[in-house]
Motif scaffolding. Structure first.
Motif, mmCIF file in Angstrom:
data_model
loop_
_atom_site.group_PDB
_atom_site.id
_atom_site.type_symbol
_atom_site.label_atom_id
_atom_site.label_comp_id
_atom_site.label_asym_id
_atom_site.label_seq_id
_atom_site.Cartn_x
_atom_site.Cartn_y
_atom_site.Cartn_z
ATOM 1 N N ARG A 14 1.150 -1.472 0.619
ATOM 2 C CA ARG A 14 0.123 0.409 0.117
ATOM 3 C C ARG A 14 0.631 1.365 -0.029
ATOM 4 O O ARG A 14 0.479 2.613 -0.323
ATOM 5 C CB ARG A 14 -0.770 0.159 1.244
ATOM 6 N N ARG A 15 2.405 1.289 0.010
ATOM 7 C CA ARG A 15 3.434 1.802 0.369
ATOM 8 C C ARG A 15 3.390 2.647 -0.655
ATOM 9 O O ARG A 15 4.624 3.562 -0.304
ATOM 10 C CB ARG A 15 3.480 1.994 1.548
ATOM 11 N N LEU A 16 3.624 1.675 -1.724
ATOM 12 C CA LEU A 16 4.668 1.216 -2.647
ATOM 13 C C LEU A 16 4.828 2.833 -3.146
ATOM 14 O O LEU A 16 5.875 3.450 -3.693
ATOM 15 C CB LEU A 16 3.956 0.278 -3.760
ATOM 16 N N ASP A 17 3.555 3.762 -3.766
ATOM 17 C CA ASP A 17 4.207 5.008 -4.012
ATOM 18 C C ASP A 17 5.068 5.710 -3.028
ATOM 19 O O ASP A 17 5.373 6.795 -3.585
ATOM 20 C CB ASP A 17 2.606 6.264 -3.865
ATOM 21 N N GLU A 18 5.073 5.694 -1.554
ATOM 22 C CA GLU A 18 6.059 6.866 -0.597
ATOM 23 C C GLU A 18 7.463 5.920 -1.428
ATOM 24 O O GLU A 18 8.472 6.272 -0.840
ATOM 25 C CB GLU A 18 5.597 6.768 0.401
ATOM 26 N N ILE A 19 7.384 4.458 -1.858
ATOM 27 C CA ILE A 19 8.945 4.001 -1.479
ATOM 28 C C ILE A 19 10.054 4.642 -2.584
ATOM 29 O O ILE A 19 9.443 4.723 -3.704
ATOM 30 C CB ILE A 19 8.454 3.140 -0.990
ATOM 31 N N ARG A 20 10.662 5.043 -2.504
ATOM 32 C CA ARG A 20 10.696 6.054 -4.216
ATOM 33 C C ARG A 20 12.047 5.329 -4.813
ATOM 34 O O ARG A 20 12.462 5.385 -5.563
ATOM 35 C CB ARG A 20 11.223 7.605 -3.990
ATOM 36 N N HIS A 21 12.911 5.136 -3.335
ATOM 37 C CA HIS A 21 14.358 4.415 -3.754
ATOM 38 C C HIS A 21 14.356 3.742 -3.841
ATOM 39 O O HIS A 21 13.613 2.364 -4.147
ATOM 40 C CB HIS A 21 14.992 3.865 -2.474
ATOM 41 N N PRO A 22 14.556 2.927 -5.578
ATOM 42 C CA PRO A 22 14.829 2.036 -6.666
ATOM 43 C C PRO A 22 14.720 0.835 -5.931
ATOM 44 O O PRO A 22 14.701 -0.161 -6.352
ATOM 45 C CB PRO A 22 16.144 2.302 -7.863
ATOM 46 N N LYS A 23 16.126 0.737 -5.333
ATOM 47 C CA LYS A 23 16.608 -1.120 -4.699
ATOM 48 C C LYS A 23 14.872 -1.375 -3.776
ATOM 49 O O LYS A 23 14.679 -2.454 -3.892
ATOM 50 C CB LYS A 23 17.636 -0.770 -3.695
#
Lengths: 802, 430
Positions: free
Chosen positions: A485-494
């Motif tokens: 659900r938080r995928l949009d907030e996770i920006r770092h590629p790794k």
């Protein structure tokens, strides 16, 4: 013409000016008291030439001046060996000041100009009988410094003479000359051993440390020489100067390891006596212990080694307070001691845990110190102290140092694993990190969460296999869904790639799927409800993602398709993603897309759309859905546990290796200890001595007199022959051990390089394999598996190291 | 256990002096100087340079390590080859620096160059060419290497130095006690003790100290004739933990009675170090941090604001030279602040550190500091804690007192003096 004259005139004038200045300087130099030294430093060529004249003059003052000039030249790195002959003439000067400077010069150049030094050898020999002990010692030092083979016997005589000197300072110089002569000419060894055994009888504690050095250099295997002296050496340990203490302790520790029986914790005795320790070993430990209070950190560490290598496990906690004290001495000492503490952390975690506050990380600590402190804090985590340690780790996650951030977040994951009570707290902390603005924090939090999920799932599976029900406070799948659900907030590629992999891998879990079906299952069949949505979101942003994320998007799409081949939406999303990937700029992405689509051809042939006929002629075996599922999902459970713990196992307590982490040469002074349990029979030789150690109150000042007046204790030494052979094998054993350590290190290095290579191979081989899918279908299953697993492992590796 | 030699570098990284590396190729010391200088150049923070640098030797089979320390403006290097305890090198370096201080007072490249002959004599006397420390006790050294006194210099200029000195030290190593000179005579027999204590603490976000420890040391300056045997009784010796002592102290007496019994060396020396741990009934035996810092730090895009209030918890004493420091994170470009009570502030763009400096903090006054900073980083990451340093003269956290000083072995009655100073080094998390 006029201008020319003018030029010449100004030139002459400036020359005159310089000349005047020079003479002025020269005249006033002697008056200037403060700047006297620096005047010697500005040596013009002319003055250098003058030195020779000055040395030949009759005036002491001139000679002293010349000598100071020479030393100044040496300090500037200039070679002034051309004055050697003239300097040597002054060695017999009656002026002590000149003589000392001459000796300093000689000590520097005797090795370079042995022939000239030989000319003055008579003077040195004469100086060996000088009334001043300082001159006697200096003469011996110069003599032993001349590296000419043929004067070996002269030096030998000098050493013998000085070893019997009345001044302990000269005897010390004699002891220090022994290793040099041995190095120059080892044929003198028998004689030198004789001198050493004489010097071992020395009652003055001043020279005994140097004797230990000589012993280690000349005859490290002749530990039988020490039988008569062992007890006296233990008792005088406290009176020896601090540097000697370090050297002497090292010899004694080795002696004890070879000659004394191993202390046994007798468990079967019924607990009446508890432990069995040899009285002589106890003597050493008892007399070494007060030295924990030495002001010299090296001595403290040497004593800690006594306890670490010889003491009973019950005595080991005694090393903690002194070592913790050293942390405060200076930043450099702190660095070294922390390394050694890390080494002992697993054995001493309980004791260290009580004083964890002494190694909390400060924001201004140097990098290496921060790293070691976090390691130590990790090692001492316990049910009782986890709340405060967890608070510390959370605090460190805000640090400006990226490495500390990574270490501390990993430590939080570690706490979650080892202290079940803390899991909920750790998870909420990790989840809150995901919202951070700083990439480092987010990345590490995701990586740690990922490994937590995997470990927990593994545990669940094994628990189910054994029939026990896991009593966890959190469900790993819930973490994944939260992450999804938080995928949009996770920006770092790794981090993104990592989340996508998790979603794909655990989109359907066999034991939860049926239950969910029963309740309210809105998504496609066999898939957790949040999984297709993740694919939808990422498919939308596919073009903007980095290569690592793209690879995981394709993998996710493929996995979802396998899980739910009938679902139309997923099929469409798949087709969209694969066609994007097929024309991606990155060839890794293209290769992966080709390989996966070939793999999936049995599941859903329509990935590329109906109009596409490029892959229709691909012949060979088409895998069934179950087989594809095996290929894509299985073999991913091996999670790399953090390997911080066993990284330094080959390091030795209190050595250079511990700090640099690299092999520092096989040093004769500090051989590797015999590992416990292997050579216990060797230490039986001294066991038959019944005399109990009497711990008399003896310390400091007057103690030196007291100890010297005490007669040498009667030691019933065992027959030297018996002990000698055994101790020889011991020596051989540790030589082997040495080799063994070297080997271990080498293999480790090669392993590392190999794994790196194989990683590279896997990255590169993706293309090869995808290209060969047409021809080598029979091998495809296994190879595809490897390829897939390898790439995912790649992510895992990053997760543990990053 | 042997070290290879000793090199002294000035603050630009050039060698001022070095001991003779007899058994090494001449490039060996240069290799180590180079290794250190390049490590310093590659590291943004100088404190991050590992104090033990691994140096690949000239030929592959002889790896070595460069142990280095920085004291004042000078760096001291100690190349080590083989498997030697690095603490051995560090202990020797520290001892050598202490000896140099003893001889020259303040150390700088200039003083060392002025006295290079003495420095070289010290090299030879403290370190054998095999790499083993020889004489490091200052009392014994002063017999062999004459300190640069004014009189000595005048005499040396007059050309009678050797004659003048030879009478004074005709019997080096004549003393039966290795750390004390024989035949010392003073007209006024006096001994002074300086008790220096440092509070090291970490305060959590909620204002509660996570750890707070008081480290103390007793420095002594002894001007007593003959061979005095002293017995020092102090008021709360029971609460001194983790002690370390000068070799002159009889450890047995301390272990038994908690009294210091010793024959002191002549001149200045450090008698003991300790950790103050009051034996109170409560388990938390921590010293109180003598001030309160209320922090308000807000970090925005490309900058942030800082709001601080500092007040003293002491009732009578004044804290002096208080420095509150904050590292503003990579990319910090500038700050604009306002400090009350004539306190000053500075921003160092090189180290990206903001410093609030208060000359004096008197009790019952609030000192405020308000300001903002700018940064090129989008999300600046300032350090997570303020570092606060201060000193309190004429004060000791432990309130240790000398109760009694007994002298035996000599007939005179010595004058004794004691003075205390306290320092603080507190990390205050926000």
């Amino acid at each position: 013409m006029a201008t020319l004259n003018l030029n010449a005139l100004t030139e002459n004038a400036s020359r005159l000016g310089m000349r005047l200045q020079e003479t002025l300087l020269e005249n006033t130099r002697d008056l200037g008291i403060r700047g006297a030294g620096s005047a010697y430093m500005d040596n013009t060529e002319e003055k250098v030439k003058n030195i020779g004249k000055q040395l030949d003059s009759n005036s002491d003052r001139e000679k002293l001046d010349a000598m100071k000039r020479l030393i100044a030249l040496i300090s500037r790195g200039r070679d002034v060996s051309q004055f050697f002959a003239q300097v040597v003439k002054n060695v017999a000067s009656h002026n002590l000041e000149i003589r000392k400077l001459v000796y300093i010069y000689l000590l520097r150049y005797a090795e370079q100009e042995p022939d000239l030094a030989l000319l003055s050898i008579n003077t040195f020999q004469k100086d060996l009988s000088d009334p001043n002990p300082l001159i006697r010692a200096m003469a011996l030092r110069v003599l032993s410094g001349i590296k000419v083979h043929m004067i070996g016997s002269i030096v030998m005589l000098a050493i013998k003479k000085c070893a019997a000197d009345i001044s302990p300072y000269v005897r010390k110089a004699a002891a220090l000359a022994i290793p040099k002569l041995h190095h120059l000419d080892s044929t003198h060894q028998p004689e030198l051993i004789k001198v050493i055994s004489t010097l071992l009888k020395d009652q003055s504690p001043l020279s005994i440390g140097s004797v230990a050095i000589a012993f280690e250099a000349v005859c490290p295997t002749r530990l039988d020489l020490l039988h008569q002296h062992y007890r006296r050496l233990c008792r005088t340990l406290i009176d020896v100067d601090e540097w000697g203490q370090v050297d002497l302790i090292n010899v004694l520790v080795r002696y004890a390891r070879v000659m004394l029986p191993r202390p046994l914790a007798s468990t079967e005795a019924g607990g009446s006596s508890g432990v069995e320790i040899d009285s002589d070993l106890k003597l050493l430990i008892t007399y070494a212990e007060p030295l924990f209070q030495s002001r010299n950190p090296a001595v403290v560490l040497a004593v800690a080694r006594v306890f670490y290598y010889l003491g009973l496990p019950t005595d080991l906690p005694k090393i903690v307070p002194p070592l913790l004290r050293l942390l405060h001495v200076s930043p450099e000492v702190e660095r070294v001691v922390l390394r050694n503490l890390v080494l002992t952390a697993s054995e001493l975690s309980e004791v260290l845990g009580k004083s964890y506050a002494r190694f909390l990380v400060r924001a201004d600590d140097p990098q290496q110190v921060k790293k070691d402190k976090v390691r130590l804090l990790r090692a001492v985590v316990h049910v009782d102290n986890y709340p405060s340690l967890l608070r510390e780790f959370i605090c460190y996650a805000d640090d400006a140092d990226d490495e500390l951030v990574a270490d501390s977040i990993q430590a939080i994951g570690y706490v979650a694993r080892v202290v079940p009570e803390a899991t909920a707290q750790c998870l909420s902390a990790l989840m809150s990190f995901i919202q951070s603005k700083h990439d480092v924090i987010v990345t590490n939090a995701v990586l740690v969460l990922k490994s937590l999920v995997q470990i927990r799932l593994q545990q669940q599976q094994s628990a189910i296999a054994y029939g026990g029900l896991p009593s966890h406070s959190f469900s790993p799948l819930e973490i994944i869904s939260r992450l999804a659900r938080r995928l949009d907030e996770i920006r770092h590629p790794k981090a993104r790639a990592c989340v996508l992999w998790l979603v794909g891998q655990y989109a359907a879990s066999p034991e939860t799927a049926p239950e969910l079906n029963g309740v309210a299952h809105v998504g496609p069949e066999g898939i957790a409800p949040w999984a297709p949505d993740v694919l939808r979101k990422t498919a939308k942003s596919f073009a903007q993602e980095t290569a690592a994320v793209k690879l995981q998007i394709i993998t996710l799409a493929a996995k979802l398709l396998v899980l739910s081949p009938a679902d139309r939406t997923i099929g469409l999303l798949n087709r969209y993603v694969f066609s994007l990937a097929r024309y991606d700029l990155n060839y890794d992405v293209r290769d992966r897309a080709r390989m996966l689509s070939a793999l999936l051809s049995g599941v859903n042939a329509g990935i590329y759309g109906e109009g596409d006929d490029s892959h229709e002629d691909v012949g060979g075996v088409v895998l069934r859905r179950e087989q594809v599922r095996m290929v894509l999902f299985e073999g991913k459970t091996s999670v790399g546990e953090d390997k911080v713990e066993d990284e330094d196992d080959h390091g030795r307590f209190g050595s250079m290796v511990v700090v640099t982490g690299r092999w520092a040469g096989s040093d004769n002074y500090l051989p590797d200890w015999l590992e416990e349990g292997t050579e216990s029979s060797l230490r039986d030789t001294e066991a038959d001595i019944p005399q109990a150690p009497v711990y008399t109150s003896q310390s400091s000042a007057a103690r030196s007199i007291a100890s010297s007046s005490r007669a040498t204790p009667v030691v019933l030494s065992p027959s030297p022959s018996g002990s000698f052979t055994k101790q020889e094998t011991a020596k051989a054993a540790y030589m082997d051990l040495d080799k063994f350590y070297d080997d271990a290190e080498e293999t480790e290095e090669t392993e590392e390089s190999e794994s790196e290579e194989s990683e590279e191979d896997q990255e590169g081989s993706g293309s090869d394999e995808a290209a060969s899918t047409g021809g080598e279908e029979s091998e495809e299953e296994s190879e595809g598996d490897e390829e897939e697993g390898g790439d995912d492992d790649h992510v895992l590796v990053q997760g543990t190291t990053g | 256990m042997a070290i290879d030699g000793l090199i002294i570098l000035d603050n630009t990284g050039r060698a001022i002096a070095q001991s003779g590396f007899h058994s090494f190729p001449s490039a060996y010391p240069l290799l180590h100087i180079d290794a250190l200088n390049s490590a310093l150049a590659n590291s943004p923070r100088h404190t991050d340079v590992d104090p033990v640098i691994y140096v690949q030797g000239l030929n592959l089979d002889t790896p070595s390590a460069c142990c280095h320390i920085r004291r004042g403006e000078l760096r001291y290097l100690c190349p080590v080859s083989g498997d030697v305890d690095p603490l051995y090198a560090f202990a020797f370096l520290q001892t050598f620096v202490d000896i140099l201080r003893e001889y020259f007072g303040h150390l700088s490249a200039e003083t060392l160059k002025d006295n290079f002959d003495i420095v070289y004599q010290l090299f030879e006397e403290t370190l054998d060419s095999g790499g083993h420390p020889l004489t490091t006790s200052p009392n014994a050294l002063r017999d062999i290497v004459l300190p640069p006194t004014l009189l000595h210099k005048v005499l040396s200029v007059a050309g009678v130095s050797g004659l003048a000195s030879s009478s004074a030290n005709s019997h080096p190593f004549a003393s039966p006690i290795p750390w004390r000179k024989a035949g010392v005579r003073y007209n006024n027999n006096e001994i002074y003790f300086d008790v220096i204590e440092t509070l090291e603490a970490i305060v959590n976000k909620n204002g509660q100290p996570a750890v707070s420890t008081v480290w103390g040391s007793v420095d002594s300056n002894c001007k007593l004739s003959g061979t005095p045997d002293l017995l020092l009784t102090s008021s709360n010796a029971q609460s001194l933990m983790d002690c370390s002592f000068h070799p002159c102290v009889r450890l047995q007496r301390w272990a038994r009675d908690k009294v210091l019994s010793f024959v002191p060396p002549d001149g200045k020396f450090r008698l003991m170090d300790y950790r103050f741990a009051p034996a109170t009934a409560s388990a938390v035996s921590q010293a109180a941090v003598p001030f309160i810092l209320r922090t308000g730090v807000a970090v925005d895009e490309h900058g942030g604001s800082i709001d601080l209030t500092l007040s003293s918890r002491l009732t009578t004493r004044t804290m002096e030279n208080v420095y509150v420091e904050l590292y503003l994170g990579e990319g910090a470009t500038g700050a604009n602040c306002l400090a009350s009570h004539n306190a000053s502030w500075t921003f160092n763009p090189k180290s990206q550190t903001l410093v609030w400096e208060l000359k004096a903090v008197v009790p019952s006054a609030n000192y405020t500091f308000r300001g903002s900073f700018t940064s090129t980083a989008e999300n600046p990451r300032p350090s997570r804690a303020f570092s606060v340093r201060f000193e309190i003269p004429q004060h000791n956290f432990s309130a240790i007192k000398i109760e009694q000083l007994k002298l035996t072995g000599e007939v005179y009655k010595p004058y004794k003096g004691m003075r205390g100073t306290s320092f603080g080094n507190v990390e205050w998390r926000w």
